[in-house]
Motif scaffolding. Structure first.
Motif, PDB file in Angstrom:
ATOM      1  N   THR A   1      77.766 -23.016  -8.585  1.00 26.55           N
ATOM      2  CA  THR A   1      76.968 -22.453  -7.496  1.00 26.55           C
ATOM      3  C   THR A   1      76.875 -20.931  -7.598  1.00 26.55           C
ATOM      4  N   ASP A   2      77.944 -20.273  -8.040  1.00 29.39           N
ATOM      5  CA  ASP A   2      77.900 -18.820  -8.211  1.00 29.39           C
ATOM      6  C   ASP A   2      76.872 -18.431  -9.266  1.00 29.39           C
ATOM      7  N   ILE A   3      76.866 -19.184 -10.383  1.00 29.75           N
ATOM      8  CA  ILE A   3      75.910 -18.889 -11.447  1.00 29.75           C
ATOM      9  C   ILE A   3      74.488 -19.164 -10.973  1.00 29.75           C
ATOM     10  N   MET A   4      74.303 -20.252 -10.251  1.00 30.65           N
ATOM     11  CA  MET A   4      72.966 -20.569  -9.736  1.00 30.65           C
ATOM     12  C   MET A   4      72.474 -19.469  -8.795  1.00 30.65           C
ATOM     13  N   MET A   5      73.347 -18.977  -7.923  1.00 26.18           N
ATOM     14  CA  MET A   5      72.937 -17.919  -7.005  1.00 26.18           C
ATOM     15  C   MET A   5      72.662 -16.622  -7.755  1.00 26.18           C
ATOM     16  N   ALA A   6      73.516 -16.294  -8.724  1.00 28.71           N
ATOM     17  CA  ALA A   6      73.302 -15.064  -9.491  1.00 28.71           C
ATOM     18  C   ALA A   6      71.989 -15.117 -10.263  1.00 28.71           C
ATOM     19  N   ARG A   7      71.716 -16.258 -10.887  1.00 31.81           N
ATOM     20  CA  ARG A   7      70.479 -16.393 -11.648  1.00 31.81           C
ATOM     21  C   ARG A   7      69.256 -16.425 -10.741  1.00 31.81           C
ATOM     22  N   SER A   8      69.422 -17.022  -9.563  1.00 27.95           N
ATOM     23  CA  SER A   8      68.290 -17.060  -8.625  1.00 27.95           C
ATOM     24  C   SER A   8      67.964 -15.665  -8.105  1.00 27.95           C
ATOM     25  N   ILE A   9      68.978 -14.854  -7.829  1.00 25.35           N
ATOM     26  CA  ILE A   9      68.765 -13.471  -7.397  1.00 25.35           C
ATOM     27  C   ILE A   9      68.086 -12.678  -8.512  1.00 25.35           C
ATOM     28  N   SER A  10      68.573 -12.882  -9.744  1.00 27.01           N
ATOM     29  CA  SER A  10      67.952 -12.208 -10.884  1.00 27.01           C
ATOM     30  C   SER A  10      66.498 -12.652 -11.055  1.00 27.01           C
ATOM     31  N   LEU A  11      66.248 -13.946 -10.845  1.00 23.83           N
ATOM     32  CA  LEU A  11      64.880 -14.467 -10.935  1.00 23.83           C
ATOM     33  C   LEU A  11      63.997 -13.840  -9.858  1.00 23.83           C
ATOM     34  N   SER A  12      64.529 -13.688  -8.642  1.00 19.40           N
ATOM     35  CA  SER A  12      63.763 -13.077  -7.559  1.00 19.40           C
ATOM     36  C   SER A  12      63.380 -11.641  -7.912  1.00 19.40           C
ATOM     37  N   GLU A  13      64.302 -10.928  -8.495  1.00 18.89           N
ATOM     38  CA  GLU A  13      64.015  -9.536  -8.870  1.00 18.89           C
ATOM     39  C   GLU A  13      62.958  -9.471  -9.968  1.00 18.89           C
ATOM     40  N   ASP A  14      63.025 -10.406 -10.944  1.00 15.80           N
ATOM     41  CA  ASP A  14      62.010 -10.449 -12.007  1.00 15.80           C
ATOM     42  C   ASP A  14      60.636 -10.779 -11.435  1.00 15.80           C
ATOM     43  N   ILE A  15      60.612 -11.721 -10.487  1.00 17.26           N
ATOM     44  CA  ILE A  15      59.343 -12.115  -9.871  1.00 17.26           C
ATOM     45  C   ILE A  15      58.749 -10.951  -9.080  1.00 17.26           C
TER      46      ILE A  15
ATOM     47  N   GLN B   1      61.648 -15.286   7.192  1.00 14.87           N
ATOM     48  CA  GLN B   1      62.012 -14.356   8.259  1.00 14.87           C
ATOM     49  C   GLN B   1      63.159 -13.427   7.866  1.00 14.87           C
ATOM     50  N   PHE B   2      63.579 -13.486   6.598  1.00 16.06           N
ATOM     51  CA  PHE B   2      64.674 -12.628   6.139  1.00 16.06           C
ATOM     52  C   PHE B   2      64.286 -11.155   6.286  1.00 16.06           C
ATOM     53  N   ASP B   3      65.147 -10.348   6.869  1.00 19.37           N
ATOM     54  CA  ASP B   3      64.852  -8.930   7.064  1.00 19.37           C
ATOM     55  C   ASP B   3      65.965  -8.027   6.535  1.00 19.37           C
ATOM     56  N   GLY B   4      66.797  -8.560   5.665  1.00 18.02           N
ATOM     57  CA  GLY B   4      67.879  -7.769   5.105  1.00 18.02           C
ATOM     58  C   GLY B   4      67.476  -7.090   3.820  1.00 18.02           C
ATOM     59  N   ASN B   5      68.424  -6.348   3.249  1.00 16.62           N
ATOM     60  CA  ASN B   5      68.174  -5.633   1.994  1.00 16.62           C
ATOM     61  C   ASN B   5      68.892  -6.269   0.811  1.00 16.62           C
ATOM     62  N   ARG B   6      69.997  -6.946   1.078  1.00 14.37           N
ATOM     63  CA  ARG B   6      70.796  -7.521  -0.010  1.00 14.37           C
ATOM     64  C   ARG B   6      70.437  -8.994  -0.191  1.00 14.37           C
ATOM     65  N   LEU B   7      69.902  -9.305  -1.347  1.00 13.61           N
ATOM     66  CA  LEU B   7      69.490 -10.680  -1.615  1.00 13.61           C
ATOM     67  C   LEU B   7      70.690 -11.634  -1.648  1.00 13.61           C
ATOM     68  N   VAL B   8      71.902 -11.113  -2.010  1.00 11.99           N
ATOM     69  CA  VAL B   8      73.073 -11.976  -2.093  1.00 11.99           C
ATOM     70  C   VAL B   8      73.414 -12.576  -0.733  1.00 11.99           C
ATOM     71  N   GLU B   9      72.981 -11.892   0.335  1.00 10.59           N
ATOM     72  CA  GLU B   9      73.251 -12.389   1.685  1.00 10.59           C
ATOM     73  C   GLU B   9      72.203 -13.394   2.147  1.00 10.59           C
ATOM     74  N   SER B  10      71.151 -13.555   1.371  1.00  9.06           N
ATOM     75  CA  SER B  10      70.030 -14.398   1.798  1.00  9.06           C
ATOM     76  C   SER B  10      70.029 -15.787   1.166  1.00  9.06           C
ATOM     77  N   CYS B  11      70.945 -16.034   0.215  1.00  9.19           N
ATOM     78  CA  CYS B  11      70.949 -17.331  -0.484  1.00  9.19           C
ATOM     79  C   CYS B  11      71.146 -18.463   0.522  1.00  9.19           C
ATOM     80  N   LEU B  12      70.288 -19.443   0.452  1.00  6.04           N
ATOM     81  CA  LEU B  12      70.293 -20.537   1.423  1.00  6.04           C
ATOM     82  C   LEU B  12      70.196 -21.864   0.688  1.00  6.04           C
TER      83      LEU B  12
END
Length: 533
Positions: free
Chosen positions: A77-91, A216-227
């Motif tokens: 799950t940690d790897i999935m979240m890390a890769r998903s955050i990285s994917l979001s930044e690439d997108i 509706q996410f309004d934060g700055n850190r994507l790591v806090e937004s993983c759902l």
């Protein structure tokens, strides 16, 4: 060789005759008795179920398996979240570049199929790269735009790409078959990727629980937004999946959609196969758990569940125990352990990792194990009882033998018990008795023993030799004996020689000494021979 054997036997016999202290024998005897009583107690406690039996063992096994499973799932799950955050930044980067290059804003994507296709083409490499990580069964991106805002489904139809692994037979392998589940079909043809048999151009966001939360996410850190979603049925397919969402932001930080990874139930089952343990087959489950301890199996992901009858439906309740927890469902009970993951879910409930064993299978295994243990203990107990009885008899028998010999006045070295204390007591009593005999005019023990031995040898004589001995008792000479028996002097001498050899004497004087000794001891009748016999 014969002499060596005789000497060896004498040595063994001498060892046996050496006295063993009674204290040593009693210590061994009581050790066996105490061990027997202990085993009998353990056997009784095991039969009535007081002893834990396999409970401690299954606790250790479940703890070890839970630790391994939790470690593997946390890593995944940690790897999935890390890769998903990285994917979001690439997108986000590709989105800004595509819109800037075309002189467009994000809102211009609506009703613009060509711009949407250009953007999806630019996003495809990032998605394909994320899918190659091999910690998921699919990747996706959903952006808040649609090719046609005028259709009846325009409110929930959104552009995006969804790549999935197909025909899974193993996990963490480099070569997997990728299919195009959502997105422009021209991209799939250009990339030579097969379309899924349930392909569709756009996503239906009504089938994506948690979509509105991410938007509706309004934060700055994507790591806090993983759902994380619960287990859900993938639209237009027979497959169940669990999805991980991460917001996709534009250059201003505004949420423009979401991306993430998929973990299908098949992928989860292959990742967490059933483990064959010594106490039963172990199953892994990832499920939401409320504050009351209710576990929702209809929203859970399951590892391999064969032969456990665990069904993805209903609710499971937890009862904590000393060695393990008991998990109850409508279709059966299970024993195991669980740990909560630090993951945010769409429904607000934490996700729990469960390690379970079927209670019915465990109880059967426990009953078989207890039966085998009881039988083994019972057999060992019987053996100890036999040993105890045998030792008791061996302990008492030589004592009784010595006492009987003392009572019958036939005590010899052969009749000694071999127990130093008992032999010392018997020897004292025998000496005291002999002293009393001598004081009362009795026969000394050594003389009595000698007379008994001589009397036994007399019994070996032939009738003719007994007649010769009787005449010697009566006081006749060898010449007179020949005349009385009407035989020659030579025949009389022959009988005399055979008689002396059997009696163990050499001269007439020695024979007369024995006869006189029998007469003084008042035992002459043991030499008397009835001539009428």
């Amino acid at each position: 060789m014969g002499e060596k054997r005789i000497n060896f036997r004498k040595i063994i016999k001498g060892i046996k005759r050496q006295g063993i202290r009674m204290q040593q024998r009693l210590i061994v005897y009581w050790c066996v008795v105490i061990l027997t009583l202990f085993l009998a107690t353990v056997l009784l406690l095991s039969i009535i179920g007081v002893l834990p039996g396999m409970d401690f063992k299954v606790r250790e096994m479940l703890s070890a398996q839970q630790k391994n499973t939790l470690s593997a799932m946390t890593e995944q799950t940690d790897i999935m979240m890390a890769r998903s955050i990285s994917l979001s930044e690439d997108i986000t980067k590709e989105l800004n570049q595509c819109l800037t290059a075309n002189g467009k804003t994000f809102s211009d994507l609506n009703d613009n199929p060509q711009l949407i296709m250009d953007l999806e083409s630019a996003l495809y490499p990032s998605l394909k790269s994320a899918l190659d990580v091999k910690y998921c069964s699919g990747v996706f991106v959903v952006l808040d735009a649609t090719v046609n805002t005028k259709t009846e489904y325009a409110d929930t139809s959104r552009m995006g790409i969804y790549l999935r692994l197909s025909d899974l037979k193993a996990v963490n392998t480099s070569k997997q078959h990728v299919v195009f589940f959502r997105g422009n079909a021209d991209i799939a043809r250009a990339e030579q990727v097969q379309l899924h048999n349930r392909w569709n151009l756009e996503f239906d966001t009504s089938a994506l629980p948690g979509y509105e939360q991410i938007m509706q996410f309004d934060g700055n850190r994507l790591v806090e937004s993983c759902l994380w979603t619960d287990r859900l049925e993938l639209s237009d397919t027979w497959e169940d999946v669990q999805l991980l969402y991460v917001p996709v932001l534009d250059s201003t930080g505004k949420v423009r959609g979401l991306c993430g990874m998929e973990m299908s139930n098949l992928y989860f089952r292959l990742s967490y196969p059933m483990v064959e343990g010594s106490c039963g087959n172990i199953v892994t489950v990832l499920a939401p758990m409320d504050k009351k301890g209710n576990i929702y199996l209809d929203k859970a992901m399951f590892g391999d569940t064969k032969e456990t009858y665990l069904s993805p439906s209903g609710t499971m309740t937890v009862k904590k125990g000393k060695y393990y927890n008991t998990y109850s469902t409508a279709f059966g009970n299970y024993i195991g352990r669980h740990e909560l993951l630090e993951l945010k879910s769409c429904n607000g409930m934490p996700l729990a990792v469960l390690t379970l064993i079927s209670e019915a299978n465990y109880e059967k295994l426990t009953a078989d194990n207890r039966r085998d243990w009881i039988i083994g203990t019972l057999l060992f107990l019987i053996l100890l009882l036999i040993v105890s009885v045998s030792m008791s008899r061996r302990f008492v028998k030589p004592i009784l033998r010595s006492l009987k010999a003392l009572q019958e006045d036939t005590l010899t070295d052969e009749n000694l018990s071999g127990i130093s204390e008992v032999d010392a007591l018997v020897d004292f009593m025998q000496k005291k008795r002999n002293t009393e005999k001598l004081e009362n005019g009795g026969i000394p023990p050594n003389i009595e023993e000698m007379l008994k031995a001589f009397a036994l040898r007399v019994e070996t004589l032939t009738p003719s030799e007994r007649m010769v001995l009787q005449y010697y008792v009566d006081g006749y000479t060898i010449q007179e004996i020949a005349s009385l028996l009407y035989i020659s002097i030579g025949t009389a001498r022959k009988h005399n020689t055979n008689m002396n050899r059997k009696l163990g004497i050499t001269v007439r004087e020695e024979l007369m000494l024995y006869i006189e000794l029998f007469r003084k001891c008042d035992q002459l009748d043991k030499l008397t021979y009835n001539r009428t016999e």
